[in-house]
Design a protein around this motif. Structure first.
Motif, PDB file in Angstrom:
ATOM      1  N   TYR A 103      19.483 106.544  68.592  1.00  7.74           N
ATOM      2  CA  TYR A 103      20.610 105.607  68.441  1.00  7.74           C
ATOM      3  C   TYR A 103      21.735 105.910  69.414  1.00  7.74           C
ATOM      4  O   TYR A 103      21.895 107.036  69.889  1.00  7.74           O
ATOM      5  CB  TYR A 103      21.162 105.664  67.006  1.00  7.74           C
ATOM      6  N   LEU A 105      25.983 104.430  70.069  1.00  9.01           N
ATOM      7  CA  LEU A 105      27.079 103.545  69.664  1.00  9.01           C
ATOM      8  C   LEU A 105      28.128 103.512  70.771  1.00  9.01           C
ATOM      9  O   LEU A 105      28.427 104.545  71.382  1.00  9.01           O
ATOM     10  CB  LEU A 105      27.721 104.090  68.369  1.00  9.01           C
ATOM     11  N   GLY A 111      33.476 107.571  65.249  1.00  3.45           N
ATOM     12  CA  GLY A 111      34.333 108.208  64.248  1.00  3.45           C
ATOM     13  C   GLY A 111      34.676 107.363  63.041  1.00  3.45           C
ATOM     14  O   GLY A 111      35.559 107.716  62.262  1.00  3.45           O
ATOM     15  N   GLY A 113      32.099 106.265  60.949  1.00  2.00           N
ATOM     16  CA  GLY A 113      30.920 106.304  60.081  1.00  2.00           C
ATOM     17  C   GLY A 113      29.989 105.119  60.267  1.00  2.00           C
ATOM     18  O   GLY A 113      29.138 104.847  59.414  1.00  2.00           O
ATOM     19  N   MET A 115      27.574 104.658  62.598  1.00  2.00           N
ATOM     20  CA  MET A 115      26.166 104.962  62.891  1.00  2.00           C
ATOM     21  C   MET A 115      25.415 105.469  61.662  1.00  2.00           C
ATOM     22  O   MET A 115      24.285 105.015  61.412  1.00  2.00           O
ATOM     23  CB  MET A 115      26.040 105.926  64.063  1.00  2.00           C
ATOM     24  N   GLY A 138      16.186 113.777  66.274  1.00  2.00           N
ATOM     25  CA  GLY A 138      16.556 115.023  66.935  1.00  2.00           C
ATOM     26  C   GLY A 138      17.773 114.820  67.803  1.00  2.00           C
ATOM     27  O   GLY A 138      18.147 113.692  68.119  1.00  2.00           O
ATOM     28  N   ASN A 143      24.945 118.356  71.032  1.00  2.00           N
ATOM     29  CA  ASN A 143      25.421 117.058  70.529  1.00  2.00           C
ATOM     30  C   ASN A 143      25.761 117.141  69.023  1.00  2.00           C
ATOM     31  O   ASN A 143      25.028 116.685  68.163  1.00  2.00           O
ATOM     32  CB  ASN A 143      24.359 115.984  70.775  1.00  2.00           C
ATOM     33  N   ARG A 145      28.032 115.593  67.357  1.00  2.00           N
ATOM     34  CA  ARG A 145      28.314 114.303  66.705  1.00  2.00           C
ATOM     35  C   ARG A 145      27.024 113.717  66.153  1.00  2.00           C
ATOM     36  O   ARG A 145      26.977 113.241  65.014  1.00  2.00           O
ATOM     37  CB  ARG A 145      28.957 113.322  67.694  1.00  2.00           C
ATOM     38  N   ARG A 148      25.799 115.470  63.071  1.00  2.00           N
ATOM     39  CA  ARG A 148      26.452 115.055  61.820  1.00  2.00           C
ATOM     40  C   ARG A 148      25.831 113.758  61.275  1.00  2.00           C
ATOM     41  O   ARG A 148      25.663 113.601  60.068  1.00  2.00           O
ATOM     42  CB  ARG A 148      27.963 114.873  62.036  1.00  2.00           C
ATOM     43  N   LYS A 152      24.144 113.582  57.658  1.00  2.00           N
ATOM     44  CA  LYS A 152      24.664 112.643  56.647  1.00  2.00           C
ATOM     45  C   LYS A 152      23.565 111.711  56.149  1.00  2.00           C
ATOM     46  O   LYS A 152      23.641 111.212  55.028  1.00  2.00           O
ATOM     47  CB  LYS A 152      25.836 111.831  57.226  1.00  2.00           C
TER      48      LYS A 152
HETATM   49  C1  LIG Z   1      26.379 110.239  67.820  1.00  2.00           C
HETATM   50  C2  LIG Z   1      27.066 108.906  67.520  1.00  2.00           C
HETATM   51  C3  LIG Z   1      26.007 107.859  67.324  1.00  2.00           C
HETATM   52  C4  LIG Z   1      27.900 109.067  66.244  1.00  2.00           C
HETATM   53  O1  LIG Z   1      28.248 107.787  65.744  1.00  2.00           O
HETATM   54  P1  LIG Z   1      29.545 107.586  64.820  1.00  2.00           P
HETATM   55  O2  LIG Z   1      29.457 106.253  64.198  1.00  2.00           O
HETATM   56  O3  LIG Z   1      30.756 107.932  65.575  1.00  2.00           O
HETATM   57  O4  LIG Z   1      29.290 108.718  63.698  1.00  2.00           O
HETATM   58  P2  LIG Z   1      30.374 109.278  62.665  1.00  2.00           P
HETATM   59  O5  LIG Z   1      31.538 108.381  62.576  1.00  2.00           O
HETATM   60  O6  LIG Z   1      29.613 109.610  61.441  1.00  2.00           O
HETATM   61  O7  LIG Z   1      30.860 110.624  63.359  1.00  2.00           O
HETATM   62  C5  LIG Z   1      29.967 111.716  63.545  1.00  2.00           C
HETATM   63  C6  LIG Z   1      30.753 112.946  63.973  1.00  2.00           C
HETATM   64  O8  LIG Z   1      31.327 112.732  65.242  1.00  2.00           O
HETATM   65  C7  LIG Z   1      32.594 113.421  65.327  1.00  2.00           C
HETATM   66  N1  LIG Z   1      33.575 112.438  65.784  1.00  2.00           N
HETATM   67  C8  LIG Z   1      34.043 111.409  65.101  1.00  2.00           C
HETATM   68  N2  LIG Z   1      34.884 110.678  65.862  1.00  2.00           N
HETATM   69  C9  LIG Z   1      34.942 111.247  67.052  1.00  2.00           C
HETATM   70  C10 LIG Z   1      35.632 110.949  68.247  1.00  2.00           C
HETATM   71  N3  LIG Z   1      36.432 109.895  68.352  1.00  2.00           N
HETATM   72  N4  LIG Z   1      35.439 111.762  69.285  1.00  2.00           N
HETATM   73  C11 LIG Z   1      34.653 112.816  69.174  1.00  2.00           C
HETATM   74  N5  LIG Z   1      33.957 113.138  68.067  1.00  2.00           N
HETATM   75  C12 LIG Z   1      34.105 112.366  67.008  1.00  2.00           C
HETATM   76  C13 LIG Z   1      32.881 113.981  63.963  1.00  2.00           C
HETATM   77  O9  LIG Z   1      32.579 115.357  63.990  1.00  2.00           O
HETATM   78  C14 LIG Z   1      31.921 113.253  63.054  1.00  2.00           C
HETATM   79  O10 LIG Z   1      31.451 114.079  62.011  1.00  2.00           O
HETATM   80  P3  LIG Z   1      32.237 114.130  60.587  1.00  2.00           P
HETATM   81  O11 LIG Z   1      32.134 112.752  60.012  1.00  2.00           O
HETATM   82  O12 LIG Z   1      31.515 115.151  59.827  1.00  2.00           O
HETATM   83  O13 LIG Z   1      33.652 114.493  60.906  1.00  2.00           O
HETATM   84  C15 LIG Z   1      28.000 108.477  68.686  1.00  2.00           C
HETATM   85  O14 LIG Z   1      28.906 109.534  68.906  1.00  2.00           O
HETATM   86  C16 LIG Z   1      27.240 108.185  69.972  1.00  2.00           C
HETATM   87  O15 LIG Z   1      26.763 107.088  70.176  1.00  2.00           O
HETATM   88  N6  LIG Z   1      27.139 109.191  70.856  1.00  2.00           N
HETATM   89  C17 LIG Z   1      26.463 109.017  72.160  1.00  2.00           C
HETATM   90  C18 LIG Z   1      24.962 108.773  72.035  1.00  2.00           C
HETATM   91  C19 LIG Z   1      24.273 109.793  71.190  1.00  2.00           C
HETATM   92  O16 LIG Z   1      24.672 110.950  71.095  1.00  2.00           O
HETATM   93  N7  LIG Z   1      23.169 109.375  70.561  1.00  2.00           N
HETATM   94  C20 LIG Z   1      22.350 110.237  69.736  1.00  2.00           C
HETATM   95  C21 LIG Z   1      21.371 110.935  70.572  1.00  2.00           C
HETATM   96  S1  LIG Z   1      20.467 112.134  69.615  1.00  2.00           S
END
Ligand SMILES: CC(C)(COP(=O)(O)OP(=O)(O)OC[C@H]1O[C@@H](n2cnc3c(N)ncnc32)[C@H](O)[C@@H]1OP(=O)(O)O)[C@@H](O)C(=O)NCCC(=O)NCCS
Length: 194
Positions: A103, A105, A111, A113, A115, A138, A143, A145, A148, A152
């Motif tokens: 995935y 986003l 941040g 929630g 995803m 995985g 990574n 984020r 988490r 979750k």
């Molecule tokens: C990984 C990803 C999908 C998370 O999506 P999301 O909707 O932000 O998820 P959440 O809101 O549940 O946040 C997850 C964690 O990110 C961190 N986080 C939240 N907002 C953040 C921000 N603005 N900047 C940095 N980290 C942040 C927090 O630690 C959070 O964990 P917590 O809820 O325990 O505090 C998104 O960051 C993303 O697309 N990243 C790039 C692509 C990627 O990593 N894909 C997965 C490959 S395995």
């Protein structure tokens, strides 16, 4: 074993999101988030350098019929792919149907929630409609984020592995499994499962 998946016509609804097939009209939104440096790189692909590159990938999403578009109020803000897992990595699941979830986003929406909410809907669909027995997910060790999101959604850590990076090298990953049994036990406990 990997079960063939076809999401044609599948629509999933969560409190805030609409998950659906990708459309050609999503191209502008897709390029908008996929061209931002530091997004795709966390998932193993380089940020897009041109709208033509996004169009090529979008066409693959559409023809591949295994990638959901995350639609937030009419805007495409991310994707959840139902990928093939590495069967060599999990020989113990050779006789059980499963897949891998991946995935991404748009950075503008991190941040909130979103995803975990999207992934939970796809998990529910895969266990209840596609009748899979397990799911793999995985993330690169760095990574946190993504880690988490995986935690979750109830996945359990199983082993370390390696995955290719955008620079052609490989980097350590943490690999997780969510079994049907664990999913059923979570339905009443987790905020993300209705
Ligand atoms: C990984 C990803 C999908 C998370 O999506 P999301 O909707 O932000 O998820 P959440 O809101 O549940 O946040 C997850 C964690 O990110 C961190 N986080 C939240 N907002 C953040 C921000 N603005 N900047 C940095 N980290 C942040 C927090 O630690 C959070 O964990 P917590 O809820 O325990 O505090 C998104 O960051 C993303 O697309 N990243 C790039 C692509 C990627 O990593 N894909 C997965 C490959 S395995």
């Amino acid at each position: 074993m990997n079960k063939p998946i076809d999401i044609t016509g599948v629509e999933l609804f969560t409190a805030r999101l609409y998950l659906r097939e990708w459309r050609e009209s999503d191209l502008k939104d897709f390029y908008e988030y996929a061209s931002v440096e530091g997004v795709g790189e966390m998932a193993g692909w380089r940020h897009h350098g041109s709208i033509e590159e996004s169009k090529e990938i979008l066409d693959k999403f559409i023809s591949g019929k295994k990638t959901f578009c995350i639609d937030l109020d009419g805007k495409a803000v991310g994707s959840v792919g139902v990928e093939e897992y590495d069967e060599a990595l999990f020989p113990e699941y050779a006789d059980k149907p499963g897949r891998r979830i991946g995935y991404v986003l748009s950075k503008d929406y991190w941040g909130q929630g979103l995803m975990p909410e999207a992934v939970a809907a796809v998990i529910q669909y895969l266990f209840e409609m596609e009748e899979l027995d397990f799911l793999n997910c995985g993330h690169y060790e760095f990574n946190t984020r993504s880690r988490r999101v995986i935690e979750k959604c109830g996945f359990e850590f199983v082993k370390n592995a390696e995955f290719k990076t955008v620079s052609g090298t490989s980097a350590p990953t943490r690999e997780y499994i969510l079994t049907r049994e664990k999913y059923i036990s979570m339905i009443e406990e987790s905020a993300y499962y209705a």
